[in-house]
Design a protein around this motif. Structure first.
Motif, PDB file in Angstrom:
ATOM      1  N   GLU A  86       0.811  -1.128  -0.172  1.00 36.65           N
ATOM      2  CA  GLU A  86      -0.071  -0.092  -0.106  1.00 36.65           C
ATOM      3  C   GLU A  86       0.937   1.349  -0.025  1.00 36.65           C
ATOM      4  O   GLU A  86       1.949   1.363   0.715  1.00 36.65           O
ATOM      5  CB  GLU A  86      -0.771   0.166   1.317  1.00 36.65           C
ATOM      6  N   ILE A 222     -15.559 -13.248  -2.903  1.00 38.13           N
ATOM      7  CA  ILE A 222     -15.097 -14.188  -2.171  1.00 38.13           C
ATOM      8  C   ILE A 222     -15.733 -15.510  -2.712  1.00 38.13           C
ATOM      9  O   ILE A 222     -15.116 -16.587  -2.725  1.00 38.13           O
ATOM     10  CB  ILE A 222     -15.707 -13.932  -0.592  1.00 38.13           C
ATOM     11  N   LYS A 253      -8.016 -22.932   3.728  1.00 35.17           N
ATOM     12  CA  LYS A 253      -7.899 -21.597   3.886  1.00 35.17           C
ATOM     13  C   LYS A 253      -9.544 -21.226   4.027  1.00 35.17           C
ATOM     14  O   LYS A 253      -9.878 -19.799   4.511  1.00 35.17           O
ATOM     15  CB  LYS A 253      -7.423 -20.678   2.661  1.00 35.17           C
ATOM     16  N   GLY A 272      -9.054 -13.323   6.044  1.00 38.43           N
ATOM     17  CA  GLY A 272      -9.817 -14.393   6.135  1.00 38.43           C
ATOM     18  C   GLY A 272      -9.715 -14.991   7.404  1.00 38.43           C
ATOM     19  O   GLY A 272      -9.764 -16.007   7.835  1.00 38.43           O
TER      20      GLY A 272
HETATM   21  N1  PPS Z   1      -9.374 -15.097  -1.910  1.00 33.32           N
HETATM   22  C1  PPS Z   1      -9.583 -14.506  -0.708  1.00 33.32           C
HETATM   23  N2  PPS Z   1      -8.683 -14.756   0.414  1.00 33.32           N
HETATM   24  C2  PPS Z   1      -8.686 -14.283   1.723  1.00 33.32           C
HETATM   25  N3  PPS Z   1      -9.403 -13.192   2.025  1.00 33.32           N
HETATM   26  C3  PPS Z   1      -9.888 -12.592   0.879  1.00 33.32           C
HETATM   27  C4  PPS Z   1     -10.244 -13.329  -0.224  1.00 33.32           C
HETATM   28  N4  PPS Z   1     -11.125 -12.783  -1.160  1.00 33.32           N
HETATM   29  C5  PPS Z   1     -11.822 -11.904  -0.204  1.00 33.32           C
HETATM   30  N5  PPS Z   1     -11.077 -11.690   1.205  1.00 33.32           N
HETATM   31  C6  PPS Z   1     -11.624 -10.916   2.054  1.00 33.32           C
HETATM   32  O1  PPS Z   1     -10.664  -9.730   2.015  1.00 33.32           O
HETATM   33  C7  PPS Z   1     -10.786  -9.354   3.405  1.00 33.32           C
HETATM   34  C8  PPS Z   1      -9.723  -8.281   3.527  1.00 33.32           C
HETATM   35  O2  PPS Z   1      -9.687  -7.173   2.909  1.00 33.32           O
HETATM   36  P1  PPS Z   1      -8.862  -6.160   2.765  1.00 33.32           P
HETATM   37  O3  PPS Z   1      -7.705  -6.886   1.731  1.00 33.32           O
HETATM   38  O4  PPS Z   1      -9.417  -4.854   1.864  1.00 33.32           O
HETATM   39  O5  PPS Z   1      -8.062  -5.643   3.617  1.00 33.32           O
HETATM   40  S1  PPS Z   1      -7.337  -4.375   4.198  1.00 33.32           S
HETATM   41  O6  PPS Z   1      -8.089  -3.143   4.314  1.00 33.32           O
HETATM   42  O7  PPS Z   1      -6.272  -4.225   3.326  1.00 33.32           O
HETATM   43  O8  PPS Z   1      -6.677  -4.677   5.524  1.00 33.32           O
HETATM   44  C9  PPS Z   1     -10.874 -10.501   4.227  1.00 33.32           C
HETATM   45  O9  PPS Z   1     -11.622 -10.105   5.222  1.00 33.32           O
HETATM   46  P2  PPS Z   1     -11.767 -11.160   6.624  1.00 33.32           P
HETATM   47  O10 PPS Z   1     -12.208 -12.312   6.256  1.00 33.32           O
HETATM   48  O11 PPS Z   1     -12.495 -10.375   7.704  1.00 33.32           O
HETATM   49  O12 PPS Z   1     -10.105 -11.217   7.195  1.00 33.32           O
HETATM   50  C10 PPS Z   1     -11.553 -11.515   3.170  1.00 33.32           C
HETATM   51  O13 PPS Z   1     -12.858 -11.663   3.799  1.00 33.32           O
END
Ligand code: PPS
Length: 308
Positions: A86, A222, A253, A272
């Motif tokens: 970032e 997702i 995962k 995730g």
């Molecule tokens: N393929 C894949 N693998 C893992 N995670 C995935 C994926 N696609 C979407 N996400 C969702 O992305 C969420 C994190 O969002 P960001 O990357 O925007 O977070 S950040 O603002 O940069 O910290 C993260 O949120 P959380 O589940 O709350 O951890 C994920 O739900």
């Protein structure tokens, strides 16, 4: 399929070097591979055409919306060169003062046919960012990935909780942050504020026409990444290239992971995370609170989402 880097098999299988692999792969697709198949020697021009360029596309948010997944998935496209970290150029004074030369230096090397992209979710809620991005490039293509605002809020809380715990610092339960005192939801809580998408979108719409802002459904990304990514390819003017072989569902995962040739890669453990359980009544309270804001957002973007 895209070429891989036979001389870098170890590199590509190590998660921390995935980006190096991707950058080199993009470069090879851009020029090197072509030159090989045409048995053309690299010219001075083709070597010098590889340079750091200002982005033509930016993922502006939302925080915890899936910005990292979106960027990494797009980086599988041979025409995309993505900044690995970032950058926080438009939203942090100390970086903005460093000027466009500094910003360009944060970008990856790219060929002339590639689109340079970065993601900084902090741009979306930064009051200065829209005007600053427009001043740099009024033709900028902006991507906004949104997610159910309640899920986003819980994800935001979970991240801060995790960071605090990692530093052995206490952090209150979400219920306590949401219901400070007994006057209902505390809407000053930052994670609530960041989920008010219409509020943050308005200044972007004052700076850019809606046609320059593509909204990505983070929930769909997702569940089934490819259809969302096809729409993004179209918006960015990229040749369709991402395909089902680029993604596979990883049971451990619980999310889709990425695949380039023989090399597989999942997002790191900060993406995730399991969310803490939230009382049903509180979830309903949040849904009720967000519903008018969501409607406003839908009217701004001309699209509805299936949120709580
Ligand atoms: N393929 C894949 N693998 C893992 N995670 C995935 C994926 N696609 C979407 N996400 C969702 O992305 C969420 C994190 O969002 P960001 O990357 O925007 O977070 S950040 O603002 O940069 O910290 C993260 O949120 P959380 O589940 O709350 O951890 C994920 O739900």
């Amino acid at each position: 399929d895209a070429p891989f880097l036979p001389f870098l098999p170890q590199v590509a299988s190590r998660p921390q070097l995935w980006w190096l692999h991707q950058a080199l792969r993009g470069w090879i697709l851009e020029g090197g591979a072509q030159e090989q198949s045409c048995t053309r020697k690299p010219t001075r021009n083709s070597a010098s055409s590889l340079q750091r360029r200002l982005p033509q596309g930016i993922i502006i948010g939302v925080r915890k919306g899936g910005t990292r997944a979106l960027l990494e998935m797009l980086a599988l496209h041979p025409q995309v060169a993505a900044a690995p970290a970032e950058v926080h150029f438009f939203n942090r004074e100390e970086n903005y003062r460093r000027g466009l030369g500094w910003y360009r230096q944060q970008m990856p090397f790219s060929g002339p046919g590639q689109l340079t992209m970065e993601k900084t979710p902090g741009y979306f809620s930064s009051p200065q960012a829209p005007e600053r991005v427009r001043a740099m490039d009024p033709a900028m293509r902006l991507l906004l990935i949104v997610r159910d605002p309640v899920e986003r809020l819980v994800s935001d809380y979970t991240q801060i909780l995790h960071n605090r715990r990692a530093r052995c610092k206490p952090y209150p339960p979400l219920e306590r942050l949401l219901l400070r005192g007994d006057r209902g939801l505390d809407i000053r809580y930052k994670a609530i504020q960041r989920s008010l998408y219409a509020l943050h979108l308005a200044p972007w719409l004052a700076a850019f026409p809606l046609a320059h802002i593509h909204v990505v459904d983070g929930g769909s990304l997702i569940r089934e990444p490819l259809p969302e990514l096809r729409r993004v390819e179209q918006f960015l003017g990229l040749a369709p290239s991402l395909n089902p072989d680029n993604f596979y569902f990883n049971q451990t995962k619980g999310f889709y992971c990425l695949q380039a040739g023989a090399h597989q890669h999942c997002l790191d453990d900060s993406k995730g995370r399991p969310h803490p359980p939230i009382a049903e009544q509180l979830l309903e309270q949040l849904c009720t609170y967000f519903s008018a804001h969501n409607e406003h957002f839908f009217s701004l973007v001309g699209r509805t989402f299936n949120w709580c």
